[in-house]
Motif scaffolding. Structure first.
Motif, mmCIF file in Angstrom:
data_model
loop_
_atom_site.group_PDB
_atom_site.id
_atom_site.type_symbol
_atom_site.label_atom_id
_atom_site.label_comp_id
_atom_site.label_asym_id
_atom_site.label_seq_id
_atom_site.Cartn_x
_atom_site.Cartn_y
_atom_site.Cartn_z
ATOM 1 N N HIS A 54 0.819 -1.218 0.000
ATOM 2 C CA HIS A 54 0.000 0.000 0.000
ATOM 3 C C HIS A 54 0.856 1.274 0.000
ATOM 4 O O HIS A 54 0.431 2.298 -0.527
ATOM 5 C CB HIS A 54 -0.969 -0.022 1.181
ATOM 6 N N ASP A 57 -1.261 4.540 -1.030
ATOM 7 C CA ASP A 57 -2.556 4.444 -0.341
ATOM 8 C C ASP A 57 -2.394 4.774 1.147
ATOM 9 O O ASP A 57 -2.792 4.003 2.024
ATOM 10 C CB ASP A 57 -3.103 3.023 -0.516
ATOM 11 N N PHE A 101 -5.610 5.117 3.508
ATOM 12 C CA PHE A 101 -6.173 3.833 3.921
ATOM 13 C C PHE A 101 -5.357 3.228 5.063
ATOM 14 O O PHE A 101 -5.929 2.711 6.039
ATOM 15 C CB PHE A 101 -6.206 2.856 2.739
ATOM 16 N N PHE A 118 -7.293 -6.004 7.150
ATOM 17 C CA PHE A 118 -7.569 -4.815 6.336
ATOM 18 C C PHE A 118 -6.595 -4.723 5.167
ATOM 19 O O PHE A 118 -6.975 -4.393 4.043
ATOM 20 C CB PHE A 118 -7.490 -3.545 7.189
ATOM 21 N N ARG A 125 -7.833 -4.972 1.135
ATOM 22 C CA ARG A 125 -7.648 -3.839 0.224
ATOM 23 C C ARG A 125 -7.065 -4.321 -1.116
ATOM 24 O O ARG A 125 -7.247 -3.659 -2.149
ATOM 25 C CB ARG A 125 -6.716 -2.814 0.876
ATOM 26 N N GLY A 133 -10.212 -6.172 -2.930
ATOM 27 C CA GLY A 133 -10.008 -4.767 -3.282
ATOM 28 C C GLY A 133 -11.144 -3.908 -2.769
ATOM 29 O O GLY A 133 -11.892 -3.325 -3.555
ATOM 30 N N ALA A 161 -9.759 0.761 -4.136
ATOM 31 C CA ALA A 161 -8.459 0.111 -4.046
ATOM 32 C C ALA A 161 -7.618 0.359 -5.297
ATOM 33 O O ALA A 161 -8.062 0.066 -6.404
ATOM 34 C CB ALA A 161 -8.645 -1.381 -3.836
#
Length: 449
Positions: free
Chosen positions: A377, A382, A385, A429, A433, A437, A441
């Motif tokens: 991520h 991301d 998130f 989590f 993601r 997704g 995502a």
């Protein structure tokens, strides 16, 4: 050396070999600093308990401060990887140059503020008398290298974004060897060099960090060059990353502090057992972080090239190797329980140690998943998130710890069971993601895949 084209990247031909080849240098470079910390501790311990206590307080304070600025490395690594994958080397150059300038500015600010705040910070940590004086001396000298420390962090991010893992390894090993070589000379003195005590340990580290910063700057200049212009919009981008990672790091730290507080409130024996387990747990995180850093670079590169399927393949390979490492770490912890108990655990804490140690060991594969997905991520950028997932995990974990009856039997084991639950929430989590997704995502597969 130019980065390989996305269509001919070594990962596409040999994904597992490429993952290991990139991760191994990261692991060694991550291990170099804590090993040097052990050497510093061994040298300063010969000065007595006062200087050793001052070193401990000083390093804890500095680690917490520098951790906040880790976004300079993470954000730079992702953006350089993405722009390199997109075939935009001039953009990668601009991002790296701006990150280096921001690092120098932030380091200068830390130097000024930290020097002024050294006395109250030492007092807030409970240091008094000789210990407080030692902490203040150590902090003020070490902070002279704050710009160097942050410049090196950003430079490592830029180099790893280019998938150059060997140069940061050489720099990390070189500057830490320099630190260890300078320690005895400056702490105890030799010939015309006077004995400086704990100040010598600080000067050894500061000098090696400036040498590392110079080497890092030269390496970035050779690989990317320096930009002709800097963009305010790019600064905003890195600061937004910093905001999200700052909150995430604060939430992570808050949970770990609450766990330590609960263990200490249960009793001195529980506090001692907790410290032993935590020390090993933090060290095992280094192995898992190596796969996360590699996943970040590769995912960012393939996302920049528009190769989402390849980025998802990176995620699968990174998670697989991280879980394998987590299983090995769990087995090593279970097999090494008695050795760790003899080495780190006081006799009075032994009855509390075993069960909690087993829980911590068995949580390693889940911990591996949380690290690997963090790296994925980071690679997609991301960050929001990740911040929100950490908020959910820490909210649940903190509530469980605050509701814990610290007087009942087994309370200390419950602290580590709650910690395992906190890890599990982060891992779940992180996985969801990617697969399938959830939400918006970045790696969500196209329809029909």
């Amino acid at each position: 050396m130019a980065a390989p084209a996305a269509d001919s990247h070594p990962f596409l031909r040999a994904p597992h070999r490429t993952m290991l080849a990139l991760s191994a240098p990261v692991l060694v470079s991550l291990i170099a600093e804590p090993l040097t910390g052990l050497a510093d501790t061994a040298f300063v311990a010969r000065l007595g308990s006062g200087p050793l206590a001052a070193l401990g307080v000083g390093t804890v304070l500095l680690s917490g401060v520098f951790w906040i600025f880790n976004f300079l490395g993470i954000g730079t690594q992702t953006e350089v990887a993405r722009t390199t994958g997109a075939g935009r080397p001039e953009r990668a150059r601009e991002i790296a140059g701006l990150a280096l300038v921001l690092s120098a500015a932030a380091g200068a600010g830390l130097l000024i503020l930290g020097a002024a705040a050294a006395v109250p910070l030492a007092g807030a940590m409970g240091a008094e008398g000789e210990v407080q004086a030692g902490v203040v001396i150590y902090l003020r000298i070490r902070l002279l290298a704050a710009p160097a420390m942050l410049i090196t962090t950003a430079a490592f991010g830029a180099l790893r974004g280019l998938q150059d893992m060997m140069t940061p390894l050489r720099i990390a090993v070189g500057l830490n060897l320099m630190n260890v070589a300078l320690d005895p000379l400056l702490i105890f003195g030799a010939g015309p060099i006077p004995a400086m005590g704990i100040a010598g340990a600080a000067w050894a580290t500061a000098a090696s960090q400036w040498a590392g910063a110079a080497w890092s700057l030269a390496s970035v200049r050779r690989r990317l060059g320096f930009p002709a212009r800097l963009s305010g919009a790019d600064a905003h981008l890195l600061l937004v990353v910093g905001r999200d990672l700052f909150f995430r790091t604060g939430l992570l730290t808050a949970f770990l502090v609450l766990g330590t507080r609960a263990a200490t409130r249960i009793g001195a024996e529980a506090g001692a057992a907790h410290q032993a387990i935590r020390q090993v747990w933090v060290f095992t995180a280094l192995a898992l972080d190596a796969f996360a850093a590699t996943a970040q670079s590769l995912v960012g590169y393939f996302c920049g090239a528009g190769r989402i399927a390849a980025a998802r393949h990176v995620a699968r390979v990174a998670c697989a190797w991280s879980v394998a490492a987590g299983v090995l770490l769990a087995a090593a912890m279970l097999l090494g329980e008695q050795a760790v108990a003899r080495l780190l655990v006081p006799a009075g804490a032994l009855p509390l140690f075993g069960t909690a140690w087993t829980v911590a060991a068995l949580s390693q594969p889940l911990n591996a998943v949380s690290f690997a997905t963090d790296g994925v991520h980071w690679g997609t950028g991301d960050y929001r998130f990740l911040r929100n997932a950490m908020a959910a995990a820490t909210g649940a974990g903190a509530l469980a710890i605050l509701l814990l009856d610290e007087s009942r039997p087994g309370a200390f084991t419950s602290v580590w069971i709650i910690t395992a639950g906190w890890i599990t929430i982060r891992a779940v989590f992180g996985l969801l993601r990617i697969w399938p997704g959830i939400g918006r995502a970045p790696l969500a597969p196209p329809p029909g895949e």
